[in-house]
Write an enzyme that holds these catalytic residues in place. Structure first.
Site, PDB file in Angstrom:
ATOM      1  N   CYS A 134       2.223   0.565  -7.160  1.00  0.00           N
ATOM      2  CA  CYS A 134       3.224   0.448  -6.094  1.00  0.00           C
ATOM      3  C   CYS A 134       2.635  -0.244  -4.870  1.00  0.00           C
ATOM      4  CB  CYS A 134       3.736   1.839  -5.721  1.00  0.00           C
ATOM      5  SG  CYS A 134       4.924   1.798  -4.377  1.00  0.00           S
ATOM      6  N   CYS A 137       3.646   1.203  -1.515  1.00  0.00           N
ATOM      7  CA  CYS A 137       2.970   2.448  -1.135  1.00  0.00           C
ATOM      8  C   CYS A 137       1.514   2.197  -0.719  1.00  0.00           C
ATOM      9  CB  CYS A 137       2.937   3.444  -2.300  1.00  0.00           C
ATOM     10  SG  CYS A 137       4.408   3.485  -3.295  1.00  0.00           S
ATOM     11  N   ASP A 138       0.814   1.317  -1.420  1.00  0.00           N
ATOM     12  CA  ASP A 138      -0.649   1.291  -1.307  1.00  0.00           C
ATOM     13  C   ASP A 138      -1.245   0.019  -0.691  1.00  0.00           C
ATOM     14  OD1 ASP A 138      -0.635   3.770  -2.474  1.00  0.00           O
ATOM     15  OD2 ASP A 138      -0.952   3.019  -4.505  1.00  0.00           O
TER      16      ASP A 138
END
Ligand SMILES: Cc1cc2nc3c(=O)[nH]c(=O)nc-3n(C[C@H](O)[C@H](O)[C@H](O)COP(=O)(O)OP(=O)(O)OC[C@H]3O[C@@H](n4cnc5c(N)ncnc54)[C@H](O)[C@@H]3O)c2cc1C
Length: 305
Positions: A134, A137-138
């Site tokens: 993701c 997200c990261d």
């Protein structure tokens, strides 16, 4: 003796939560079973701009928290457990979970999809330590570092573009010699100076010490092997439906998706499906929410008949 519910909903994403708003508000005893965090896949989205009612956009997490509040306000119960199978006993559906068996008159399967993994050595070991599924997200963990992204579809290339906001260089590794992403997304990627493409290559192994250090690659045309030094690798090679728990009782399509009619009915009376797990879903929150509502209304009719 196990408590019997009117409806058991499997999955706490937008489809399941919307179904729960409708079934609970219809005063059916309703239980939603979720194996992870409430909210589903959309909790990965920093901002959702195409769900009606939020002109400024809303984060996927906040959107689904509102859905959750709305559903539980009407009496939806929730259970953290993984559904592992369903058995049919006369009119009853026995829902088997990691926390024991549950009984329902109707079931709404809304368990969505999950990301496909590369299945190469090092992938599991380094997940969360350089391997990510993701970018939203990261990406920030890789500020000023070099990363690779595996994939060539729309989601993959959109994620590669997101990564350029943080990483110093993004190498897109694709097993073919052209992308599947739409023209407009491709054009953006081809003109982005931080993105480089490595065509006809596959990842054979992810290596490192505490964290990812390099990828071992193979060119699928020439057979040539190479290494690429990176601090992170993002895997974006598609999604597969979470329908394993249904495969013994329900015919699924070749890719494992559930076929329904327009009432969200499956081939088994009393088992409905909603959201991204349906074969013809457009895989958007609004469609998942609509499916959930439809499934709930026909589940209510099924129980009442
Ligand atoms: C990065 C990203 C950005 C996106 N952006 C947008 C956007 O801007 N707009 C938009 O409309 N859509 C967007 N989408 C798509 C959207 O997230 C999905 O269409 C939507 O979440 C589908 O909802 P669902 O309820 O069908 O499934 P999911 O959201 O996948 O929810 C399914 C739930 O079921 C649970 N589950 C699975 N198996 C089991 C089991 N055996 N037992 C118990 N629970 C189980 C899962 O843990 C999950 O919580 C995006 C997706 C991603 C990945």
């Amino acid at each position: 003796m196990n408590k019997e519910y009117g409806v058991i909903i499997i999955g706490g994403g937008p489809a399941g939560l919307s179904a729960g708003i409708y079934t609970a508000r219809a005063r059916l005893s309703s239980l939603l079973v979720e194996k992870g965090i409430i909210g589903g896949l959309i909790t990965d989205a920093e901002v959702v701009e195409n769900f009606p009612g939020f002109p400024e956009g809303i984060s996927g997490y906040d959107l689904t928290q509102l859905m959750y509040q709305q559903a539980t306000k009407f009496g939806l119960e929730t259970l953290t457990a993984e559904v592992t199978g369903i058995e049919l006993e006369g009119e009853q559906k026995i829902v088997k979970t990691s926390e024991g068996n549950l009984i329902a008159k109707a079931v709404i399967a809304a368990s969505g999809t999950e990301r496909v993994q590369l299945n190469v050595p090092g992938e599991k070991e380094f997940t969360g330590r350089g391997v990510s599924y993701c970018a939203t997200c990261d990406a920030a963990f890789f500020t000023d570092q070099t990363v690779a992204l595996v994939g060539g579809g729309n989601a993959a290339i959109t994620e590669a573009l997101q990564l350029t906001k943080f990483a110093s260089k993004v190498t897109v590794i694709h097993r073919r010699d052209e992308l599947r992403a739409t023209r407009i997304v491709q054009e953006k990627a081809f003109t982005e100076p931080k993105i480089e493409f490595l065509w006809n290559n596959i990842v054979e192994r992810i290596e490192g010490e505490d964290v990812v250090k390099r990828l071992r690659l193979r060119n699928v045309v020439t057979g040539e092997e190479s290494t690429l030094d990176v601090s992170g690798v993002f895997v974006s090679i598609g999604f597969k439906p979470n329908t394993d728990y249904l495969k013994d009782i329900l015919p699924l399509d070749a890719a494992g998706y559930i076929v329904t009619n327009e009432k969200m009915e499956t081939e088994i009376p009393g088992i409905f499906a909603a959201g991204d797990i349906r074969r013809s879903s457009i895989r958007q929150v609004i469609a998942a929410a609509g499916d959930g509502a439809t499934a709930a209304i026909y589940a209510e009719k099924f129980i009442g008949d």
